[in-house]
Scaffold this motif. Structure first.
Motif, PDB file in Angstrom:
ATOM      1  N   UNK A   1       0.834  -1.209   0.000  1.00  0.00           N
ATOM      2  CA  UNK A   1       0.000   0.000   0.000  1.00  0.00           C
ATOM      3  C   UNK A   1       0.868   1.259   0.000  1.00  0.00           C
ATOM      4  N   UNK A   2       1.979   1.238   0.720  1.00  0.00           N
ATOM      5  CA  UNK A   2       2.897   2.378   0.724  1.00  0.00           C
ATOM      6  C   UNK A   2       3.395   2.665  -0.695  1.00  0.00           C
ATOM      7  N   UNK A   3       3.759   1.630  -1.413  1.00  0.00           N
ATOM      8  CA  UNK A   3       4.228   1.791  -2.795  1.00  0.00           C
ATOM      9  C   UNK A   3       3.130   2.390  -3.669  1.00  0.00           C
ATOM     10  N   UNK A   4       1.936   1.837  -3.556  1.00  0.00           N
ATOM     11  CA  UNK A   4       0.821   2.344  -4.374  1.00  0.00           C
ATOM     12  C   UNK A   4       0.520   3.804  -4.053  1.00  0.00           C
ATOM     13  N   UNK A   5       0.555   4.162  -2.785  1.00  0.00           N
ATOM     14  CA  UNK A   5       0.279   5.549  -2.396  1.00  0.00           C
ATOM     15  C   UNK A   5       1.368   6.494  -2.900  1.00  0.00           C
ATOM     16  N   UNK A   6       2.611   6.035  -2.897  1.00  0.00           N
ATOM     17  CA  UNK A   6       3.707   6.873  -3.401  1.00  0.00           C
ATOM     18  C   UNK A   6       3.596   7.076  -4.908  1.00  0.00           C
ATOM     19  N   UNK A   7       3.092   6.071  -5.619  1.00  0.00           N
ATOM     20  CA  UNK A   7       2.819   6.263  -7.041  1.00  0.00           C
ATOM     21  C   UNK A   7       1.689   7.264  -7.243  1.00  0.00           C
ATOM     22  N   UNK A   8       0.647   7.177  -6.416  1.00  0.00           N
ATOM     23  CA  UNK A   8      -0.521   8.038  -6.569  1.00  0.00           C
ATOM     24  C   UNK A   8      -0.192   9.496  -6.249  1.00  0.00           C
ATOM     25  N   UNK A   9       0.654   9.715  -5.236  1.00  0.00           N
ATOM     26  CA  UNK A   9       1.033  11.078  -4.824  1.00  0.00           C
ATOM     27  C   UNK A   9       2.532  11.123  -4.550  1.00  0.00           C
ATOM     28  N   UNK A  10       3.342  11.180  -5.591  1.00  0.00           N
ATOM     29  CA  UNK A  10       4.792  11.086  -5.409  1.00  0.00           C
ATOM     30  C   UNK A  10       5.390  12.152  -4.495  1.00  0.00           C
ATOM     31  N   UNK A  11       4.805  13.324  -4.464  1.00  0.00           N
ATOM     32  CA  UNK A  11       5.366  14.395  -3.633  1.00  0.00           C
ATOM     33  C   UNK A  11       5.143  14.165  -2.141  1.00  0.00           C
ATOM     34  N   UNK A  12       4.253  13.264  -1.806  1.00  0.00           N
ATOM     35  CA  UNK A  12       3.967  12.967  -0.396  1.00  0.00           C
ATOM     36  C   UNK A  12       4.710  11.723   0.098  1.00  0.00           C
ATOM     37  N   UNK A  13       5.692  11.257  -0.656  1.00  0.00           N
ATOM     38  CA  UNK A  13       6.396  10.031  -0.313  1.00  0.00           C
ATOM     39  C   UNK A  13       6.942  10.049   1.107  1.00  0.00           C
ATOM     40  N   UNK A  14       7.566  11.154   1.511  1.00  0.00           N
ATOM     41  CA  UNK A  14       8.163  11.235   2.847  1.00  0.00           C
ATOM     42  C   UNK A  14       7.097  11.209   3.929  1.00  0.00           C
ATOM     43  N   UNK A  15       5.960  11.873   3.687  1.00  0.00           N
ATOM     44  CA  UNK A  15       4.857  11.888   4.657  1.00  0.00           C
ATOM     45  C   UNK A  15       4.332  10.462   4.862  1.00  0.00           C
TER      46      UNK A  15
END
Length: 185
Positions: A31-45
């Motif tokens: 899920x972390x990977x999918x969310x980082x794809x969906x919103x790349x700028x929020x990866x650190x958050x």
């Protein structure tokens, strides 16, 4: 991928990260990977919140082991990866260096939940668990999310096409961690 863009994604990520650290089998990485794809700028958050939830789940696992092991061990020994032999092996690792044992389990596919619960059973100081977990889990989730941020556009088509296989590979890494624990004993 679509589900990762909903308003439920972040609470789900935190819930999975918490649960996986103490009793759940599926790691939050997918899920972390999918969310980082969906919103790349929020990866650190996403990586930081995943770390916080995972460490909190680790503390919960420690508390289960510390306060309720006599009552819950029969339940946990029915979960794949948990066994009296594994706990003896983890105890030996803790006697060698509890911090490094927890750090290794927190960063790698070795089942972290065994180490969090065992830390409570074997009276590893909670501060040792927290510091090792923040370093290991933080390193792992920041690395995963950071790699998606940097290499995401290049690997996204592959992952979207082969998502089931990628998820299976992550699951098999977890199983490999269980096997590694078994072989270490």
């Amino acid at each position: 991928m679509h589900w990762s863009e909903t308003r439920y994604a972040l609470p789900a990520l935190c819930a999975i990260a918490f649960a996986e650290s103490s009793f759940f089998l599926i790691p939050p990485d997918v899920l972390l990977i999918a969310m980082c794809f969906a919103s790349p700028r929020k990866w650190w958050k996403y990586a930081v919140l995943c770390t916080v939830a995972s460490v909190a789940g680790g503390v919960f696992g420690w508390w289960i082991g510390h306060a309720f092991w006599d009552v819950t061990q029969g339940i946990f020994f029915k979960i794949p990866g948990f066994s009296p032999d594994k706990f003896e092996m983890v105890q030996k690792l803790f006697q060698g260096n509890a911090f490094l044992a927890i750090l290794g389990a927190a960063f790698t596919p070795i089942p972290y939940k065994i180490f969090t619960i065992a830390a409570g059973v074997f009276n590893v100081p909670i501060t040792t668990l927290i510091v090792a977990s923040v370093a290991g889990r933080g390193g792992r989730f920041l690395l995963v999310a950071g790699l998606i941020r940097v290499f995401g556009p290049q690997v996204r088509p592959f992952l979207e096409k082969h998502f089931e296989w990628t998820a299976l590979a992550l699951f098999l890494l977890g199983v490999g961690g269980i096997v590694a624990i078994k072989l270490l004993h």
